[in-house]
Every structure is written in C-alpha cells, then in structure tokens.
Design an enzyme around this catalytic site. Structure first.
Site, PDB file in Angstrom:
ATOM      1  N   HIS A 104       0.818  -1.213   0.000  1.00  0.00           N
ATOM      2  CA  HIS A 104       0.000   0.000   0.000  1.00  0.00           C
ATOM      3  C   HIS A 104       0.845   1.254   0.000  1.00  0.00           C
ATOM      4  O   HIS A 104       0.379   2.307  -0.416  1.00  0.00           O
ATOM      5  CB  HIS A 104      -0.939   0.015   1.205  1.00  0.00           C
ATOM      6  CG  HIS A 104      -2.160  -0.817   0.994  1.00  0.00           C
ATOM      7  ND1 HIS A 104      -2.156  -2.188   1.121  1.00  0.00           N
ATOM      8  CD2 HIS A 104      -3.434  -0.487   0.631  1.00  0.00           C
ATOM      9  CE1 HIS A 104      -3.372  -2.656   0.860  1.00  0.00           C
ATOM     10  NE2 HIS A 104      -4.160  -1.652   0.557  1.00  0.00           N
ATOM     11  N   GLY A 105       2.054   1.175   0.506  1.00  0.00           N
ATOM     12  CA  GLY A 105       2.871   2.380   0.481  1.00  0.00           C
ATOM     13  C   GLY A 105       4.228   2.174   1.107  1.00  0.00           C
ATOM     14  O   GLY A 105       4.406   1.307   1.963  1.00  0.00           O
TER      15      GLY A 105
END
Lengths: 530, 355, 210
Positions: A365-366
């Site tokens: 996600h990041g």
C-alpha cells in the site's frame, strides 16, 4: 489520465464505437493500441517500465514452457530405461532449472518495483541507522516518479508467470496479446488484479455488440461515476481539512475524519472498480469483482474476503501458500512442534506466514511505516480472532439473540468501525500521530461539534450533506438489493424501457450532483499512487 | 430488426438525456437579474436594432460613463456600448469581430484601461464577457484567449458543466426568468441615478514596471487593423474614472502610440477635458469617483457627441423612422428608470428599492 | 547454504530497518486523497533536485558566498510594518489589524467591476493601508499593501520618505532588485519597495509578492 478527465471519457466513447465497428479479429489490437495510448499519456518514459515487464515475462515464460515440454519429452524418451527414482530426480532437477528462470524474472520485476517504489524509503531508514552511530546519514535518497499502476500490472503479470511455471495453463505465444494482458487500460489505475485464464476468456474474443450487455455495462460505469464524482469527490475537501491539521481537529473531529474517510475511500475505490468492470462488460470482457458489500462483514476475516478481493487472493495464492509449504517453513513447523508443544507448534507456521503476508500487504500500500504498521495490526487482529474462534462458537451457541439479524447488524457496524480505526494509519501517515489521534477520540470529549454548527465549518454545505446522506442511503439500499443478484439485470429483465430510463437517470444524477468543475478539486483515485 | 430497435433506443436515450440536460441547464444558468446584472450585457446586444454609427467597447468604465440616450437625443447619434465587467482587450477585439458580423459602425470607441491586463484574470468575469455571445469563430477565439488555468473549453460549450451544482442555490429569479432576461440596459448603458461624492481618493501606489504586455499591444494593433479594413474610425479614450489609477507612464505610452498611428486619444481625466465636459466629482459619480452616474454620463456624452459629430461628420439620424421607433422605446425606458431610481432613493435610500 | 545466508541477511536487514524506522516522522502530512500528489511530489522533487544540482555545479564559489551574505542581510530586514504598535503582515486577514489600529482618518472604497469584492484604502497620517478581497471568499478582506507616502512615518529600520538612496543602502544593504526608479528587498511572499525620484525616496511600499 484520470477516469474523470474529459479526454478519457471522449476516448472511451470513441473506443466503444470503433470496437463494435471494426472486424472481430482486430478488436483486441484496438484495445492494445488504446492501452498504449492511455499509458503513454502519463509519460513516454513510463512505457519503458511496462514494456520491460511485458518483454521479460514473454520471453521467460516461453522459455519455461519450452523447458517443461523438453523435460516431459526426455522422461518419455527414457520411460523404460529410468527407474522411478531416477525419473523423479530428473524432474526435480528440471523443475529447479525452470524455477531459476522464474526467480530471475521475479527478481528483475519486483526488483524494479523495489527500487522505484521503496528505494527512497529504504535509503531513508538506512540513513537513520547510520545516524544512530553519530554519523550523518547522507547516503543519496533516490526519488523516482512512480509509473502509473506499477503495483497492479506487475502483480498481475507475475501471477501469470507463476501460473505458467506451475503449468496451470499454457503461456501466451503472441507478444501483442500478452502485452494487452499486461497493460489493459481500465485496470491500470487501480486494478483489479486479474488472472490470465479469467481475463483471456473475453480479452481476445472481440465480442460483438449485445444490447443487454452494453446497457448493463454502461449502467455500471455510470454507477461508478456516481460514487466517485458525486460522493467521494464531494466529501474529499472535508477529509483533507480534518486530516491536515491534527492539532486543531481532535476528539470527535478525528472520529468524523475517520468516518468521512471511510465513505470517501469506499466510494472512490469501488466507484473506480465499477467503471473498470463496466468498461469490461461493454466490451464483453468479464473482469473479476473486487468488492462484495464489505461493510456487511461480521468480522475482519470476512472483511478481507470482501474488500480488495483480488489483492487478497493474489497474496493468498502466490505468497501465503508458497510460504506455508516452503521447506524452511516446514522445518520451522517441525521444530516448533518439538520445542513449543503441539498446540503452538501446529499454528506457528500459519501465524508466521500470516504476519509475513500482512507485512507485505502493508508495504504494497505504500513505502512508509504507517502502512506496514497497518498491515501488521490487521494480522494481529486476524490471528487473535482466529484463536478466539472456539470462544465465539460457544458464545453463539449459548446466546440465541446472538444469532439474530440485529446482532449481525451490530457485528457489521462493529467491523466497519474497527476497519475505519485501522484506516487512520492511512490518514495521518505517521504512526505515533495515529495512535495519538485515536486516543483523542476517547479523552477529548468535544461532542458539541455535532450540534453547534461545527459540521458546517468543514467545507461542506447543508446541500453537500444532503447529497452525501442520500447517496449513502442509496448505496446501502443498492447493496441490500444486490444480495439477491444484479439489480441492473433484474431491472432489464423486468422492463427494457425501465432499464433505459435508469441509464438516463444515472447520467443526469452524475452530471447534476457530481462534485466536479470550478470550485471542486478533482482528485485522483486514491489507489492511483499504486 | 433488432439492430434498428437497439439504434432507436440508443438514440432515444441520448435525445432524452440531451433535452432534460438542456432544460436543466437553462434553469441553473445565472439569470443576472438581481445581484450582478452586468452579466446580461453581452447578450443584450442581439436584441438591438444593430444599426449604430458609434460602437463603444471596453469595461465598466465604458458602459457606466457614456449615455447613448444623450447621444441620440442631443445629436441623433445611434450608438451601442458593447461593454462588460472587467472586459479584457482581447475580449474587446473579439466582441468587435462579432459585432461586425451584424453591422458596420462608423466609429469604434475603445477605453484603454484594459491595456493593464496582459493575462486572463478571473473566471467569473470571463463568463460574463463571453457566455452571452452567439456562437462564432470570434467566440471560440475569445474563449481560447481568455480561459484561466482552471477553466475548460467544454464548460463553455455545455455551461451545465459549470453551473450544474447551482441546484442548491436556485432563487426565484431562476424560475421567473427561465425563458429569458428582461432588458436592464439602455443600448448597453448601465444606469445609476444616485450620487456619492469622490473623497479621500488615495495616492496612487507606484509600480515597478509600467510596460504594457506584448499581448495587449498585439490586440490593440489587431483592433486598429480590423477597423482600418472595414473603414471604421478607431478612437481611444480613457474614461474619467478616478480608480483604478491611470498612471502618467501608461498615459504617455498610449499618447505615443496614438501619435504614431494617427489615432485620436482622449484622456478624460485631464484637467482640460474635465473642465470642458463639466464633470463634477461631487455630484456626477455614484460610487465615490470610480464610475459616473447618469448625470455625469450625460455630461460626458454631451461633449463627446459634439466631438464625434464635428470630427467624423456623423449625421443626425433622429428622423429615420426605424431608428426612431427603436430609440423612442429605449429613451422612454431610460427616463422611466431614472424616475424609478429617484423614487426609490427617496423612499428607501437606495436605487434598487430594497427596504 | 548460500540461499540460507542470503535469506538470513535479508531478514536481518529487514529487522534492523524495522527497529530504526518505527516512529520516524514521515515527511508527507497531506491527506490520503491527495496522496496522488505523491507522484506529483516526487516528480517535482526530482525536477528541483536536478535543477539545484545543475546550479550548484555551474556557479562560482564567490557568488555562492555573496548569496549567503545577501540572505544573511535580508534576513535582518523586517517585512512587516509596525504602525502604532500593531504589526501589519501583508497577506493576513485585515479585520484584527484594522481593529487594533482603530478608526482611520479616511477610508476609500474601491469596489471591483460588478461589485464582486471591495478593496479598501485606510489612511493613518502618512500611512495608507490597503486591503483586498480574498480570492475564495469575497467577504474576507486581507491586507495587501502598506504605503508610506510622506516623511511622517519611517520604516522599522528608520528610513523615511525624503531620505537618500545612500541612506537606504546603509540601513538595508544591497537591494534584491533595483532600477533607477526603485529599489526592492524581497522575502518569501513579501517585499518592501523604495520608489525614487532622483536620489531621494518618494514613496515606500510594503506589499505582497506572488
């Protein structure tokens, strides 16, 4: 390019018209051209990355398949000469060789992703470590522009490569067709992550015009735009405001931020997926569902079977199971059964695999610690729920009221709130800050903000709240109705005229209630950064 | 057969959506009847007789400072002020192009204040200056030249994309004037009969750069050329508005330009002009010196009409029946409006008649 | 054997980075929905990093030094005029400042065309304070400019109308920008300009710089 760019919308209409006018055998080529054009719009240099993935995958999967074929032939040729063990050993060696090629492909592609997406994050942390020792951490921190959709198309393509290695289906021998699978434009912005055998059914078929399919597809696209433009974009300024100033917006504001973000993420993400699947439907290309009424989930495990489904199944098939059955894990399992007892020992490998998978999910996600912590917290809650399963069973057996619809509703609300709280890591992007803001919900008791007019100071007018409320109710009702099957299909079957009216109505609703144009900041889909 | 049915349904859906959206668009487009009436100026031109000897183009200093009714009543000069709020020079140019599709005046009067704006300024003013235009090449070019970064050309073609969210701001005006605005102007003139003396006019703040942008010079040149091609006399003016400041450095550049190209340039802020026109900033302005009221506008028109007649040999056309009919109506409304505003001033203290 | 070593190394590295990274302040505090700008951010960062590295390599050391001096000097100049004890920061909301200053000697109203927003000129002796309507909320007035129009008022550094250009240099140092008509000192979003008539200052203007 965004789904909400007028250029995209015009391009899409043009594509639909051309698609049905040209001969069937050229249709997939048109899609490939459209995908390349769509991607090139984000920058010609970005095409190099996706081309590298397509080219490397094409050649290596063909190589792997050839090697598998050659190995089979070799075994057949020595069928009578070799013993069973010899054949097994040969097959093992041949598989190892194929695995090396697969590993090379995976390292190359995931390496590309690692450097581009996580290079900066890694170097920042390395610099921090150096800083521990008193030196100034001045190793260069790379700064790459993330090619659009790299996390999606890369995972999709590597999944295909692994499937070919596993001999699930033959590899694609036409480079153009593989390139289309890699770069199919509706999926580039935010997925879903499709499987080759599913997508290929319709992707190359060049299905012709079918009134029902096209009508329902258009309706799905409009439904997606409604969610995205009328709801997500409308509540966005409020979300941004609440999150941008943690000092000022605490307590109930943090709760509001969490709730508003929940609505925004849901509308934005599912809206975008609706547009993607709708485009597929118009073109006769079935695309996997990515959401199944996630806020009806009664617990976190069910939630993750209903939210971002294709990502979950990808990790399950290509990370969780391989880890679970890998040699080191089996050894760990054996060791833990011996040393830690049967109870813990049986579950330790599953727990380790789960934690690893969620660590990676968070990282996907990041490139930041808050995502990793988010992932790990999901893992912890899932594992605790898992351990408590016997307890829950006894609870449900003992209390009859816990098996009612009302209790189901309570569970759904509870799960939604819990996932919302976890999502706060995504909002504040800072681990300690997130914990702090979560805490303020309990000790900063500023409930007066709900009735003293503060709600009107959040960049939302009464009209905005009206639309959001009505929209949320519509979403809820649509989800309720959708449990029995596609609402659009049922309307179509009942009356064509009614179906046409619905299309026109949806279009008008999007255009009239959409939060676009001057005065609204058009935002990118949240998952666009992947 | 099935294909025909599908085609028919598709067309029916598109048409239905189109009709409904068009109807909705009409509802949500601002009517400009109560608050910001200036928005109707541009569209108003198409209701006129399109037979004018003098055309004014420019910003609010144009449409509030010259009285076309006075020009008609005193000199028989038929004129129209094709002005709009903060009209930029390229917008003036394209409006001139547009007007020339309908008529060919003898004189075009351009207020030079807009030379100070070399770049697109404001979306709201763009809308007011452009939306009222009928579709033409001039309108398309006007849109392209005027759009600020946040604007899109598509929203000019389909204004519903710009105004769609006004459903929550609809007023009675939106329904009352659904089928069209009522005339609010007098040959493009915006009438105010109240007075507010000019006082405490501030010191002009010096600028670091007085040069007009190349864009503005280009468009001034184009305007000059367009007039020359159509045998129209271009007259440059600076209306007698005390604010925004009109710097001497700017004035000099226009004077030099006018001298170079043999264009008349009248700066009505100069002492001699103020004396000649008799404008008194105690009584002849309604907003403290920014714009003239009807008394000031008539004084200015009085002098200017004489100048135009003398210099450019304009004929008295007050005996022409068609013009007479048109102007009788305009003049009647004009004088009625003056009376109405004076009455409101007495009764309510404001010209609108708000309690 | 090699594979095991590699795996162990990777795990240790991961563990180390986990330990040091937890609690590290992540630079972006923008909302998640604007994290699309992470793509824009990284490209902007990339561009400016490329630009600044070019500049650094091509500029001579001496100009770097003088630039450092300059910044040190201009860092000492004040860009917020203080009038009767009230600090006027251009760009900020006007209402609190105007309240603190009390009633002005005269007020000039300057509505824009079609009255969407009004600018105001407040005169306090030799000082003129100018406000403008906020772009997004026309009813909110912000401070635009402070003009010192005569010699009754001096800047915080002691320069007033009538002083010479040399007086100015002595107190303010080398200007960031100058022509025969003016000398300007600038900082982020603000500037103070000294307009000249010959050798003497004729007007001083504190203003916003876009």
């Amino acid at each position: 390019m965004l789904f909400t760019d007028s250029l995209f919308i015009f391009g899409l209409i043009l594509l639909f018209l051309l698609y049905f006018l040209i001969p069937q055998k050229y249709r997939w080529m048109l899609l490939l051209a459209a995908s390349i054009a769509f991607y090139a719009y984000s920058g010609w240099t970005n095409l190099l990355y996706i081309a590298a993935t397509a080219v490397s995958t094409f050649f290596i999967t063909r190589k792997i398949e050839k090697m598998a074929g050659a190995a089979k032939d070799e075994v057949s040729a020595h069928k009578s000469e070799w013993s069973r063990d010899e054949k097994k050993a040969f097959k093992e060696r041949a598989k190892k060789k194929r695995r090396r090629w697969l590993t090379l492909l995976l390292i190359f592609n995931f390496g590309m992703l690692a450097v581009i997406k996580y290079g900066a994050f890694t170097m920042q942390n390395v610099n921090s470590i150096i800083g521990w020792f008193g030196e100034h951490g001045t190793l260069p921190v790379p700064n790459f522009l993330l090619p659009m959709g790299i996390s999606f198309y890369l995972f999709q393509t590597m999944g295909y490569a692994i499937d070919v290695y596993r001999e699930k289906y033959p590899c694609e021998k036409n480079f153009g067709r593989l390139a289309l699978f890699v770069s199919f434009f509706p999926q580039l912005i935010q997925g879903p992550i499709s499987r080759y055998d599913d997508l290929a059914k319709g992707l190359y078929a060049g299905n012709g015009f079918d009134a029902e399919r096209v009508q329902l597809g258009v309706q799905r696209i409009l439904w997606g735009y409604f969610k995205k433009v009328a709801l997500a974009d409308r509540i966005l300024p409020a979300v941004t405001l609440l999150i941008s100033d943690p000092e000022q917006y605490q307590g109930m504001y943090a709760l509001l931020g969490m709730l508003y973000y929940t609505l925004q993420l849901y509308a934005d993400f599912t809206g975008g997926i609706d547009i993607t699947i709708g485009i597929g439907q118009v073109l006769g290309i079935p695309i996997a569902e990515n959401f199944q009424r996630p806020f009806f989930s009664k617990n976190i495990t069910e939630y993750w079977r209903r939210w971002h489904i294709t990502l979950g199944t990808w990790f399950k098939d290509y990370l969780f199971y391989p880890i679970s059955v890998a040699q080191p894990m089996l050894k760990l399992s054996k060791w833990s059964r011996e040393k830690l007892g049967k109870n813990i020992g049986k579950y330790l490998p599953v727990y380790v695999s789960t934690i690893v998978v969620w660590f990676v999910t968070g990282l996907w996600h990041g490139a930041a610690w808050n995502f990793i912590v988010w992932g790990l917290m999901n893992a912890v809650i899932i594992l605790i729920s898992e351990r408590c399963t016997p307890l829950y069973s006894r609870f449900h057996k003992k209390f009859a009221w816990s098996n009612t619809h009302a209790y189901d509703g309570f569970q759904a609300i509870r799960t939604t709130l819990m996932m919302g709280c976890l999502r706060m890591f995504d909002c504040y992007r800072d681990v300690p800050l997130t914990f702090k803001m979560f805490g303020t919900m309990f000790y900063k008791w500023n409930v007066h903000v709900f009735w003293d007019g503060s709600l009107m100071q959040l960049k939302l007018t009464a009209a905005d709240y009206g639309v959001l409320l009505a929209g949320t109710v519509i979403l809820f009702i649509a989800s309720l109705l959708g449990r029995k099957g596609s609402v659009r299909k049922r309307i179509w079957d009942r009356s064509r005229v009614l179906s046409c009216c619905m299309t026109v109505t949806l279009l008008l609703i999007v255009l009239i209630f959409g939060a676009y144009g001057i005065g609204y900041d058009s935002s990118q889909f949240i998952y666009n950064q992947f | 057969m099935a294909n025909k049915k599908v085609l028919f349904s598709g067309l029916a859906m598109v048409l239905t959506a189109g009709v409904l959206l068009a109807a909705y668009q009409r509802l949500v487009q601002p009517k400009y009847m109560s608050d910001v009436v200036e928005g109707n100026l541009i569209a108003d031109y198409y209701n006129s007789g399109k037979d004018h000897d003098v055309l004014f183009i420019g910003d609010c200093e144009c449409y509030e400072n010259f009285s076309p009714v006075k020009l008609w009543e005193q000199y028989g000069i038929s004129s129209y002020i094709r002005g709009s709020a903060q009209q930029l020079i390229w917008q003036s140019y394209y409006l001139l192009e547009d007007t020339l599709r309908y008529e060919k005046p003898k004189v075009v009067v351009f207020n030079v204040l807009s030379m100070k704006y070399g770049e697109p300024q404001n979306e709201a003013y763009n809308r007011m200056s452009i939306e009222g235009m009928k579709w033409s090449g001039a309108k398309i070019n006007n849109i392209k030249a005027s759009m600020t970064e946040e604007e899109s050309a598509l929203s000019y073609v389909f204004p519903v994309l710009r105004y769609h969210s006004r459903w929550s701001e609809l007023t009675a005006d939106d329904f009352r004037y659904y089928f069209g605005a009522e005339p609010n102007f007098f040959s493009g003139y915006y009438l105010r009969a109240d007075a507010k003396a000019a006082e405490n006019v501030p010191n002009p703040t010096p600028l670091t750069d007085y040069a007009f942008s190349d864009t503005c010079w280009d468009y001034l040149g184009k305007m000059m050329q367009l007039c020359a091609e159509n045998h129209i006399q271009l007259v440059l003016v600076k209306a007698p508005s005390l604010y925004p400041f009109w710097y001497d450095e700017w004035d000099q550049q226009i004077t030099d330009y006018a001298s170079k190209y043999h264009l008349p340039y009248l700066n009505f802020l100069n002492e001699d002009k103020l004396e000649a026109t008799g404008i008194d900033f105690e009584t002849d302005t309604y907003d403290g010196g920014l714009h003239l009221n009807v008394y000031g506008a008539e004084k200015l028109a009085d002098w200017f009409g004489g100048y135009l007649t003398e210099k450019f040999d304009l004929q008295d056309r007050s005996h022409e029946p068609q013009l007479q009919a048109e102007w009788n109506d305009i003049c009647a409304r004009y004088h009625a409006e003056v009376d109405r505003q004076l009455q409101n001033l007495e009764q309510y203290g404001n010209v609108k008649g708000e309690a | 054997m090699n594979k095991k070593l590699l795996a162990a190394a990777v795990c240790s590295a991961a563990l180390l980075t986990m330990l040091c990274g937890c609690g590290a302040d992540n630079n972006s505090s923008t909302a998640p929905a604007s994290s699309e700008s992470s793509a824009a951010e990284s490209s902007a960062a990339e561009e400016s990093a490329a630009e600044s590295s070019e500049e650094a390599s091509s500029e001579a050391e001496s100009s770097e030094e003088s630039a450092a001096e300059q910044t040190a000097e201009t860092a000492q100049i004040t860009f917020d005029y203080v009038l009767n004890g009230t600090t006027i920061v251009v760009g900020e909301e006007a209402a609190p400042v105007l309240e603190a200053l009390g009633e002005a000697e005269s007020v000039f109203e300057a509505p824009s065309c079609a009255f969407t927003g009004v600018s105001y000129y407040y005169t306090y002796g030799g000082v003129q304070v100018v406000t403008y309507p906020d772009e997004h909320d026309q009813s909110l007035n912000r401070l635009y400019e402070v003009d010192l129009v005569d010699d009754t008022a001096a800047t915080n550094e002691g320069i007033k109308v009538g002083d010479t250009y040399d007086d100015l240099l002595a107190k303010y140092g080398t200007p960031d920008q100058e022509t025969p008509a003016y000398a300007m000192y600038q900082t982020e979003g603000k500037a103070v300009r000294f307009f000249l008539e010959g050798e003497n200052i004729k007007q001083i203007v504190y203003t916003i710089v876009m």
